[in-house]
Write a protein that holds these residues in place. Structure first.
Motif, PDB file in Angstrom:
ATOM      1  N   CYS A 230       0.904  -1.163  -0.125  1.00 40.60           N
ATOM      2  CA  CYS A 230       0.015  -0.104   0.005  1.00 40.60           C
ATOM      3  C   CYS A 230       0.870   1.267   0.064  1.00 40.60           C
ATOM      4  N   HIS A 231       2.112   1.190   0.389  1.00 43.56           N
ATOM      5  CA  HIS A 231       3.095   2.208   0.539  1.00 43.56           C
ATOM      6  C   HIS A 231       3.024   2.817  -1.116  1.00 43.56           C
ATOM      7  N   SER A 232       3.396   4.319  -1.087  1.00 45.69           N
ATOM      8  CA  SER A 232       3.607   5.031  -2.531  1.00 45.69           C
ATOM      9  C   SER A 232       4.888   4.811  -3.102  1.00 45.69           C
ATOM     10  N   ASP A 233       6.113   4.143  -2.350  1.00 43.27           N
ATOM     11  CA  ASP A 233       7.340   4.209  -2.562  1.00 43.27           C
ATOM     12  C   ASP A 233       7.229   3.283  -3.877  1.00 43.27           C
ATOM     13  N   PRO A 234       7.865   4.201  -5.013  1.00 45.21           N
ATOM     14  CA  PRO A 234       7.948   2.943  -6.052  1.00 45.21           C
ATOM     15  C   PRO A 234       8.895   1.968  -6.031  1.00 45.21           C
ATOM     16  N   GLU A 235       9.783   1.746  -4.933  1.00 43.21           N
ATOM     17  CA  GLU A 235      10.412   0.649  -4.732  1.00 43.21           C
ATOM     18  C   GLU A 235       9.809  -0.343  -3.878  1.00 43.21           C
ATOM     19  N   ARG A 236       8.692  -0.334  -3.622  1.00 47.11           N
ATOM     20  CA  ARG A 236       7.867  -0.958  -2.792  1.00 47.11           C
ATOM     21  C   ARG A 236       8.032  -2.652  -2.956  1.00 47.11           C
ATOM     22  N   TYR A 237       7.807  -2.917  -4.325  1.00 43.91           N
ATOM     23  CA  TYR A 237       7.760  -4.378  -4.729  1.00 43.91           C
ATOM     24  C   TYR A 237       8.950  -4.834  -4.615  1.00 43.91           C
ATOM     25  N   ALA A 238      10.069  -4.310  -5.119  1.00 45.93           N
ATOM     26  CA  ALA A 238      11.364  -4.741  -5.219  1.00 45.93           C
ATOM     27  C   ALA A 238      11.912  -5.024  -3.688  1.00 45.93           C
ATOM     28  N   LEU A 239      11.613  -4.298  -2.668  1.00 44.81           N
ATOM     29  CA  LEU A 239      12.089  -4.003  -1.532  1.00 44.81           C
ATOM     30  C   LEU A 239      11.280  -5.486  -0.485  1.00 44.81           C
ATOM     31  N   LEU A 240      10.152  -5.415  -1.053  1.00 48.10           N
ATOM     32  CA  LEU A 240       9.400  -6.822  -0.263  1.00 48.10           C
ATOM     33  C   LEU A 240       9.728  -7.956  -0.853  1.00 48.10           C
ATOM     34  N   TYR A 241      10.283  -8.082  -2.170  1.00 47.60           N
ATOM     35  CA  TYR A 241      10.705  -9.189  -2.676  1.00 47.60           C
ATOM     36  C   TYR A 241      12.011  -9.666  -2.016  1.00 47.60           C
ATOM     37  N   GLN A 242      12.981  -8.306  -2.066  1.00 49.65           N
ATOM     38  CA  GLN A 242      14.007  -9.039  -1.152  1.00 49.65           C
ATOM     39  C   GLN A 242      13.901  -9.618  -0.018  1.00 49.65           C
ATOM     40  N   LEU A 243      12.859  -8.922   0.925  1.00 49.12           N
ATOM     41  CA  LEU A 243      12.592  -9.586   2.082  1.00 49.12           C
ATOM     42  C   LEU A 243      12.074 -11.151   2.040  1.00 49.12           C
ATOM     43  N   VAL A 244      11.256 -11.111   1.132  1.00 47.62           N
ATOM     44  CA  VAL A 244      10.877 -12.407   0.880  1.00 47.62           C
ATOM     45  C   VAL A 244      11.840 -13.610   0.511  1.00 47.62           C
ATOM     46  N   TRP A 245      12.905 -13.041  -0.438  1.00 47.81           N
ATOM     47  CA  TRP A 245      13.742 -13.858  -0.824  1.00 47.81           C
ATOM     48  C   TRP A 245      14.713 -14.358   0.253  1.00 47.81           C
ATOM     49  N   ARG A 246      15.160 -13.312   0.974  1.00 48.84           N
ATOM     50  CA  ARG A 246      16.195 -13.722   2.105  1.00 48.84           C
ATOM     51  C   ARG A 246      15.333 -14.700   3.307  1.00 48.84           C
ATOM     52  N   VAL A 247      14.074 -14.331   3.544  1.00 50.17           N
ATOM     53  CA  VAL A 247      13.270 -15.248   4.679  1.00 50.17           C
ATOM     54  C   VAL A 247      13.267 -16.699   3.947  1.00 50.17           C
ATOM     55  N   LEU A 248      12.938 -16.818   2.630  1.00 46.98           N
ATOM     56  CA  LEU A 248      13.004 -18.199   2.175  1.00 46.98           C
ATOM     57  C   LEU A 248      14.423 -18.836   1.885  1.00 46.98           C
ATOM     58  N   ASN A 249      15.366 -18.027   2.018  1.00 44.75           N
ATOM     59  CA  ASN A 249      16.650 -18.641   1.694  1.00 44.75           C
ATOM     60  C   ASN A 249      17.619 -18.324   2.967  1.00 44.75           C
ATOM     61  N   GLY A 250      17.361 -18.945   4.015  1.00 43.43           N
ATOM     62  CA  GLY A 250      18.143 -19.168   5.216  1.00 43.43           C
ATOM     63  C   GLY A 250      17.784 -18.356   6.186  1.00 43.43           C
ATOM     64  N   GLU A 251      16.864 -17.199   6.196  1.00 45.51           N
ATOM     65  CA  GLU A 251      16.938 -16.099   7.274  1.00 45.51           C
ATOM     66  C   GLU A 251      15.368 -16.174   7.714  1.00 45.51           C
ATOM     67  N   ARG A 252      15.029 -17.093   8.014  1.00 48.92           N
ATOM     68  CA  ARG A 252      13.487 -17.279   8.396  1.00 48.92           C
ATOM     69  C   ARG A 252      13.070 -16.214   9.566  1.00 48.92           C
ATOM     70  N   ASP A 253      13.902 -15.872  10.351  1.00 45.15           N
ATOM     71  CA  ASP A 253      13.695 -15.047  11.360  1.00 45.15           C
ATOM     72  C   ASP A 253      14.173 -13.664  11.369  1.00 45.15           C
ATOM     73  N   LEU A 254      14.268 -13.234  10.059  1.00 49.07           N
ATOM     74  CA  LEU A 254      14.867 -11.955   9.633  1.00 49.07           C
ATOM     75  C   LEU A 254      14.232 -10.719  10.351  1.00 49.07           C
ATOM     76  N   LEU A 255      12.921 -10.878  10.391  1.00 49.03           N
ATOM     77  CA  LEU A 255      12.165  -9.770  11.207  1.00 49.03           C
ATOM     78  C   LEU A 255      12.518  -9.331  12.494  1.00 49.03           C
ATOM     79  N   GLU A 256      13.154 -10.495  13.145  1.00 45.64           N
ATOM     80  CA  GLU A 256      13.570 -10.071  14.409  1.00 45.64           C
ATOM     81  C   GLU A 256      14.997  -9.406  14.611  1.00 45.64           C
ATOM     82  N   VAL A 257      15.667  -9.195  13.463  1.00 44.88           N
ATOM     83  CA  VAL A 257      16.787  -8.533  13.371  1.00 44.88           C
ATOM     84  C   VAL A 257      16.324  -6.957  12.959  1.00 44.88           C
ATOM     85  N   ALA A 258      16.066  -6.071  14.104  1.00 47.25           N
ATOM     86  CA  ALA A 258      15.364  -4.829  14.015  1.00 47.25           C
ATOM     87  C   ALA A 258      16.403  -3.829  13.159  1.00 47.25           C
TER      88      ALA A 258
END
Ligand code: URA
Length: 480
Positions: free
Chosen positions: A71-99
């Motif tokens: 929902c954010h207006s940042d044009p990079e939002r989808y790229a950033l979210l995919y980076q997050l998904v990629w890292r979570v799926l590739n060995g960093e399952r608890d990434l959100l805990e690393v604030a």
């Protein structure tokens, strides 16, 4: 390096993003191999035709961040979210805990901004009745900072389920016709009415809930940025309220000294706004805790009836019997009201009955407790509770029984003879009629009989109005 281009809608394209993620994850395409672009109306995922791929399993927190992040207006939002998904799926399952992780930090901030934008929209959208419409329709113009229209829809449907409304924004619109939600193209400010007859009512309501002791213009501007002010009728009151705030605080402090510390109405109001009641039970607990404004009542008398009744009847204040039994309309006026409702085909057990003022006020004469009419100030003190009660019941129709109820619902003192009949109370379809105790007070039998018949006739109209066809908005009283 072979790059894959994914084109999504330049809006909150949650479905498109999910579908793209499934395909990219299935093809094991790392973020550096993907270029995200935006289009107002893309074809099916732009240059790369995505095949259906199996769902990916993500932790709940990540899924929620995606819902907000798109929902954010940042044009990079989808790229950033995919980076997050990629890292979570590739060995960093608890990434959100690393604030402290820069990506987590950035996406968290985006999610917070979207949440804030949603709350602002909930608070600042003001529906106005569309003029020259034979059906009851409302429209609001609103300028969100992010693409929150779709995410905000459930809130507005829940709050205004029985109204036909449209919200227009510069990036899209949505219409709820009381049955179905449809999204449409961007709107223009001039497509929504600039004002309607209830501007005064919103202003009165805001003034009644304004707490001068809490004035902080800087914080107020942060919470209610000036850009929203022009859409809000009540903001006309703000400069005046701020100017007089310190005088009003002095008056409040002076008043407090003469009242029992725990029972001041200001405290009650503060309690109410500090922890907004989410249910009628919460609201009633707050009213009970606040106690009567004028000492004497045995107990608070709460509204009674189904939680989401179609009709809410608002009376004045409980009488002697109501005070003792703790239920509204159980004394002589209540019995007459019951009889009239029955004649008009209204089943009391399907309606919600309440009062503008929740405590009995009386004058003691010997053994008798004689009803004493509430003052305008008392009505004003109880008003936010009544408004909250209506918000929680969300009726189709609100009926003012007599002048005190009308004052509570509109903030204005108007003779019943001038306003009897259909009305509007803010977002609610309304009806104004006499209070049943007025009928009891009439001196001669003929007048009494006639007035009673007219009251029953009003109740028949009320019964019909509450049965308005939800599809067309046509009322059985269309001839009116
Ligand atoms: N009159 C009212 O307005 N309310 C009651 O509950 C009883 C009498």
């Amino acid at each position: 390096m072979n790059l894959h281009r994914i084109t999504l809608r330049n809006a909150a394209d949650l479905d498109g993003f999910r579908r793209a993620v499934r395909w990219l994850a299935c093809e094991e395409l790392a973020p550096q191999h993907v270029v995200w672009s935006l289009d107002e109306a893309p074809g099916l995922f732009g240059e790369d035709a995505l095949r259906d791929a199996p769902p990916v399993s993500l932790p709940r927190g990540v899924a929620r961040l995606i819902e907000l992040g798109v929902c954010h207006s940042d044009p990079e939002r989808y790229a950033l979210l995919y980076q997050l998904v990629w890292r979570v799926l590739n060995g960093e399952r608890d990434l959100l805990e690393v604030a402290s992780d820069p990506l987590v930090h950035r996406i968290d901030a985006m999610a917070r901004a979207v949440r804030r934008d949603l709350h602002k929209m909930y608070a600042f959208v003001r529906f106005r009745r569309m003029k020259a419409e034979h059906l009851e329709r409302f429209a609001a113009w609103y300028e969100p900072e992010h693409f929150v229209l779709e995410a905000a829809a459930p809130f507005f449907i829940d709050r205004f389920r029985s109204l036909d409304w449209t919200i227009l924004t510069p990036v899209g619109s949505m219409r709820w016709d009381r049955r179905e939600l449809r999204f449409g193209p961007p709107g223009r400010r001039e497509d929504a009415p600039a004002e309607d007859g209830f501007e005064e009512g919103w202003r009165g309501y805001y003034e009644s809930v304004f707490n001068p002791a809490r004035v902080n213009p800087v914080a107020m501007r942060a919470e209610m940025p000036k850009k929203y002010w022009r859409n809000l009728p009540e903001t006309a009151s703000i400069p005046g309220l701020i100017q007089t705030a310190s005088r009003r605080v002095d008056a409040m402090i002076g008043q407090e000294a003469t009242m029992p510390a725990k029972r001041t109405p200001e405290r009650a109001l503060e309690a109410m706004w500090d922890q907004e009641p989410a249910t009628l039970e919460d609201l009633n607990a707050i009213i009970a805790k606040a106690g009567p404004l004028v000492p004497g009542a045995t107990q608070a008398v709460f509204g009674e009836g189904p939680k989401h009744a179609d009709i809410v009847f608002v009376g004045e204040q409980p009488g002697d019997q109501e005070d003792l039994q703790g239920r509204p309309f159980v004394g002589p006026a209540g019995r007459l009201f019951d009889k009239a409702m029955k004649e008009a085909g209204i089943d009391r057990s399907h309606a919600y009955l309440t009062n503008a003022v929740k405590h009995f006020k009386f004058e003691q004469r010997g053994h008798r407790r004689i009803h004493s009419k509430p003052t305008a100030g008392e009505v004003k003190h109880y008003r936010p509770w009544l408004m909250k009660e209506l918000e929680l019941v969300r009726p189709k129709l609100v009926v003012a029984l007599g002048g005190t109820a009308l004052l509570a619902l509109t903030g204005k003192s108007t003779p019943i003879s001038r306003s009897r009949g259909r009305a509007r109370f803010g977002p609610y379809l309304g009806y104004v009629t006499v209070h049943p105790s007025y009928l009891l007070r009439l001196p001669d039998e003929v007048t009494k009989r006639e007035a009673y018949e007219a009251f029953v006739e009003d109740l028949r109209r009320i019964h019909d109005l509450a049965q308005a066809d939800p599809d067309t908005g046509e009322l059985p009283l269309a001839a009116e």
